[in-house]
Structures are given as structure tokens and as C-alpha cells.
Design a protein around this motif. Sequence first.
Motif, PDB file in Angstrom:
ATOM      1  N   GLY A  86       0.874  -1.112  -0.032  1.00  0.00           N
ATOM      2  CA  GLY A  86      -0.087  -0.106  -0.018  1.00  0.00           C
ATOM      3  C   GLY A  86       0.812   1.226   0.071  1.00  0.00           C
ATOM      4  O   GLY A  86       1.778   1.526   0.768  1.00  0.00           O
ATOM      5  N   ASN A  87       0.649   2.152  -0.708  1.00  0.00           N
ATOM      6  CA  ASN A  87       1.133   3.456  -1.000  1.00  0.00           C
ATOM      7  C   ASN A  87       0.746   4.543  -0.087  1.00  0.00           C
ATOM      8  O   ASN A  87      -0.204   5.183  -0.408  1.00  0.00           O
ATOM      9  N   ASN A  88       1.588   4.653   0.930  1.00  0.00           N
ATOM     10  CA  ASN A  88       1.235   5.746   1.839  1.00  0.00           C
ATOM     11  C   ASN A  88       2.526   5.948   2.932  1.00  0.00           C
ATOM     12  O   ASN A  88       3.394   5.405   2.791  1.00  0.00           O
ATOM     13  N   LEU A  89       2.263   7.313   3.335  1.00  0.00           N
ATOM     14  CA  LEU A  89       3.453   7.791   4.072  1.00  0.00           C
ATOM     15  C   LEU A  89       3.894   6.913   5.122  1.00  0.00           C
ATOM     16  O   LEU A  89       5.094   6.727   5.556  1.00  0.00           O
ATOM     17  N   LEU A  90       2.926   6.178   5.943  1.00  0.00           N
ATOM     18  CA  LEU A  90       3.551   5.318   7.067  1.00  0.00           C
ATOM     19  C   LEU A  90       4.473   4.222   6.509  1.00  0.00           C
ATOM     20  O   LEU A  90       5.329   3.680   7.005  1.00  0.00           O
ATOM     21  N   ASN A  91       3.802   3.523   5.468  1.00  0.00           N
ATOM     22  CA  ASN A  91       4.534   2.393   4.908  1.00  0.00           C
ATOM     23  C   ASN A  91       5.687   2.696   4.121  1.00  0.00           C
ATOM     24  O   ASN A  91       6.878   2.075   4.453  1.00  0.00           O
ATOM     25  N   SER A  92       5.942   3.969   3.512  1.00  0.00           N
ATOM     26  CA  SER A  92       7.083   4.474   3.302  1.00  0.00           C
ATOM     27  C   SER A  92       8.183   4.569   4.318  1.00  0.00           C
ATOM     28  O   SER A  92       9.283   4.323   4.186  1.00  0.00           O
ATOM     29  N   ARG A  93       7.709   5.016   5.384  1.00  0.00           N
ATOM     30  CA  ARG A  93       8.695   5.163   6.728  1.00  0.00           C
ATOM     31  C   ARG A  93       9.120   3.848   7.298  1.00  0.00           C
ATOM     32  O   ARG A  93      10.326   3.821   7.822  1.00  0.00           O
ATOM     33  N   ILE A  94       8.237   2.928   7.196  1.00  0.00           N
ATOM     34  CA  ILE A  94       8.495   1.638   7.554  1.00  0.00           C
ATOM     35  C   ILE A  94       9.890   1.099   6.801  1.00  0.00           C
ATOM     36  O   ILE A  94      10.657   0.419   7.244  1.00  0.00           O
ATOM     37  N   ILE A  95       9.676   1.161   5.603  1.00  0.00           N
ATOM     38  CA  ILE A  95      10.570   0.795   4.555  1.00  0.00           C
ATOM     39  C   ILE A  95      11.947   1.583   4.927  1.00  0.00           C
ATOM     40  O   ILE A  95      13.230   0.961   5.089  1.00  0.00           O
ATOM     41  N   THR A  96      11.833   2.798   5.250  1.00  0.00           N
ATOM     42  CA  THR A  96      12.955   3.322   5.632  1.00  0.00           C
ATOM     43  C   THR A  96      13.628   2.963   6.718  1.00  0.00           C
ATOM     44  O   THR A  96      14.832   2.741   7.244  1.00  0.00           O
ATOM     45  N   PHE A  97      12.893   2.656   8.030  1.00  0.00           N
ATOM     46  CA  PHE A  97      13.256   2.159   9.123  1.00  0.00           C
ATOM     47  C   PHE A  97      14.031   0.862   8.793  1.00  0.00           C
ATOM     48  O   PHE A  97      15.077   0.601   9.579  1.00  0.00           O
TER      49      PHE A  97
END
Length: 572
Positions: A86-97
Motif C-alpha cells: 500500500g502506497n502511503n506515508l506510514l509504509n514508506s517510513r517503515i521501509i526507511t526504518f
Amino acid sequence: MSIKNIISDFKESIKIKSNQYSIYVLIFFAFNSLFLLFTSHVNVDENFYTYCAKLVWEGFIPYVDFFFTQSPVLLYVYGLPLLIFGNNLLNSRIITFVFLFITAFLIIKIGKNVEFEMAGIYTVLAMSIAWWILYNLIITKTYTLTLFFIVLGLYIYSTDMKESWKYTISIVFMGLAGGVRLNIAALPIFLSCWIAIKEWNKTSKMDLLKNLIKYLMISAITLIIIYGPIFLIDFLESGSLNRSLYNLIGVHSNRNLTLNIGLGIFGRIVLIFDALLQYLVISIFIIFLPIFLFFALVIKNDIKTIFRNYEVIFLIFLTQLVVIGVYMMLATLFAEYITSILPITILVVFIGLIKFFRYGRFRFTNFKLFQKNYQKFIFIGLICVIPLTTLPQINQFVIPRAGRPFSERILINDIKQYQEVSDFIGIASPPWGYIATYECALTTQSDRNLMPGNEMSYFSYHHWYEPFGLFSCVCLYYHVLNGEILYHQLKSNYTTMALFTLGQAFFTFLTEKFDLEIFFGKNITEVLNSEYNLIAIYPGFGQVNDMLFIYQRKNLTNWINFPGLDIDPLDF
């Protein structure tokens, strides 16, 4: 050595066996990172990285089909998991983490490989308590992925892997870092030269030339694989590389040139000094003094002995200097840029400090300071000094933002607020419509369409700093906006909603007040007043955006249905 053996040796090498502190520090690091992941404000840049990552997996090509001012690797790396989960800000931050945690783990392993394991542990601990650094590494920007590839390359280089494989893989990872941020492309070239000189037996200059060609070819092939297909498609479609070169280089140089003119010489000096000061506050003591001590302690030895014993440490040291040097040459320098290399700098610092104390214990046997457990001194100094490095940039990352009472600063969560606004947009606009906004992530999270040209958020609008800012045909060629294009987009029946924020004025240095007429022109104001209704205002929205204004096309008013809402969205 077979590939199977290489993989087996790699798996064995990444196991933490000895130091229990590694586990504790990594847990502490993960806790602080996740805290900032969920509570820190949304940086406006996260909008376009998240949105453009969606585009590339829909078949669109950076530079050719949409405006994107960074290198392409991040989009493809982030785009696939965002497509799946799912493309959202939370998931993108989780990938960064995930990338950040692996990076922290590898830093500890590098320390262990060069026999300074506690230096790696102290580095991760410093990253954990220096929230300014940690914030810039936990949000979705290029810094973390760049750091990940650099650290991975250094880690591979520090292992006992077969040299031919080790050198090749290290250069490739450095090249991937250059595929995330173009200015880091100097690293694979530097590493290629380093390896060629290292392997040179001093008997034949031809051997040096052959090694240089060999390893520079690896760098070139890596960068060609990253950039070549996009450049080729751009050339075949347009007959030139103007779009690609403008996205990667031109937009930055043009913007920097105009900033120089607008600020004047004195303003430029103040701006550069401010950024340098922010960096020097962090680094002046932790870079120059320990490194001086480190080299002072080994300089009496034979150079070959020093290089043999400390080669990887020298490489780490010079790697961070290369990156810092490139950043210092940029026309506009912001302190946050350095976070993509600062953990490497901190690692060198702690290696220097530990080396200094180890040397002192044998050199100064009557000096009680060195005979005591020096780890305690380093730890206490770390706890006292590192948090102070956050002060120059404290407003950039903490939960509080300007323009909010203290009670609201803690209660408002940006990630949650973005989702609430996205839910509202999903209800208040039809799925076939297009939205004109800089807040790209709101369109992906609401499953709505973004008006073409807005892909790079506030970088998309070429109102003043570009030489060709008002020529619509040129703007269309580069997939950017100006006032005329925006006007026609708002007039189009496909545009069902327009979102504007205070930050649009703030980020273009025109005004700190929300005034559409000043920012976009009178015709934009007229079309909004005549064809749109202001249906919602969200205070305290985003990075510095104190107000989000949501306009909806008037002929859609009867279409809206608000099932299950506790409040009337028109009641603001």
C-alpha cells in the motif's frame, strides 16, 4: 571460491557473537527510531518520493514522463514494497526504518571487523540520542538509502571475502549510492582509484593504469545500468538529454543561481555560514580533534605498516571526507544533507578516541585517567555532548511545530492527520476526478488522481526562479507548472478539487502569509472564487503548513455524501 561459499561466509560474518551491548544498543536504537517514525512531523519532501515511487511501477519513466529532481534508484527500491503493501506515508517510513536498522547493524559489524567494535556500538548509540540525525534518517528522503549503500559497501570491503569479489561488490554498492543521490557518484570513482593504487606493486606504471581502467569500468558499468536506460529513452523520444540533465542538474543550478542573485553576496555568505555552523556544531570537536589524535599516534610508524593495519579505517575516513567535500561545493548547503554520511564520520571519531585511550594506557602508565576504564569517559561524554548537536535544528523534527499551542503540538499526529484528510478527500471527490495539489501523498492515500505536473510538490511550480518559468511550452516539455498551466488545470472539468497550503508560499520565499493572489496571480484567485467552494480548512497541517485549504468544484456539491462522519466537514 564459489558463490555458495561466498554467501555462506557472508551469513557467518554478520552474526553478532561476542558483545552483548550490541543487542541492547540496537534495541534502544529501534525504539527511538520507531518513536520518531510515528510521532515526528511529515516532511513535505516525503510527498513526492512516495508518490513518484508509485509512478515508476505503473510504467512511467522519471524525467521522461514526470518531473523528478533526484536520481532514480530510490523510486524503484521503495516502489515495489509500496505497491505490495500500500502506497502511503506510514509504509514508506517503515521501509526507511528497515534500511536504517540494517545500516545500524552493519556499522557495528564494521567496527568489529576493524577491531574497534565498541566504536560501532557508540556510533549507533550516538545516532539513537542525536534526534536531529535520527529524524532525517527515519523520514522518507534519500539520506537513509544513500547511507545504507555506502555502509554496505564499506562492510563488504572490511570482510575477509576474496579480494576480487570484495572489490567489485563494494564498488557496485557505492555506485548504487550514486544512483540515489547524484553527487555521491564520486564515491565509486574514488573507491576504484583507491583499490587500483592499493594493488599497484610500484614496479610498473602500466599495472596501475590497467587496474584503474578495470575498476573504473566497474564504476562506469554500474552507473550506466542505473542512468543509461532512462537517458536512452529520453534521447529516443525527444532527440536530446535536456529533460534528464535538467532534472538531475539544471533545476538545482538554476535555482541556486537565482537564490544567489536574490540574496546578494552578503545573504549567500550568511546562508552558507549558517549551514556550516549547524554542521560544525555537530562535527568540529568530534571530527578534527580525534582524527588528529589518531594520526598523531600512528604517524611514527612505517607508512606501509600503518596502511596495512589501518587500511579499512583510512578508507572509511576518506570516504566521509569525499562526500563532505562534494556537499561543501554545492551552491546551497543545508545541514540535513550531511546526515547521509554523518554516521560514518561519527564512527571514525570513536575509532580515534578509542585508539587514543588505548595508546595512553601503555604510553602514560602513571596517568590515572588512562589506567581507569576509559569506556566510561567516552560513554559519559557521548551522553552529554551528542544531544547538544540537536539544538541547531530542533524545530525541524520535534513533534512541536511553529504556529501551534503546546497542547496541540503533542496531540496532533501528522501521519494520522494525513490519513484523516485523505479519507475526507476520498469522500468529497469522485474517483474519476483529478486533484491539483502539492500534497501528493494525499492523492495516493485517498486513491485519487493527481493533476500532471504536480509530481514534485513545491518544486513543480516554476513561478520565479527559473529563466523560462513563464513559458508554458517549455514547462510542459519538462512536466512542470507555471501560472498559465495551473489556471487551465483549474478551469478543466477533470479537476474536481484543489488543495493549497501556507507552505506553498513559504517554500517559494515569496510570503509567509496565505495569499493566493500574491503567489499565483489574480486569475487563479478568480477561477477559485467563481468555480470552486472552500469546503474545509485543516489547521496545523504538515511540516510548516499551518493551514490546509480544500477547494471543491461547485457543480460537485450535490454529489457529496458524508456517511458516518461525526462532524460536519463544512463546519470549520
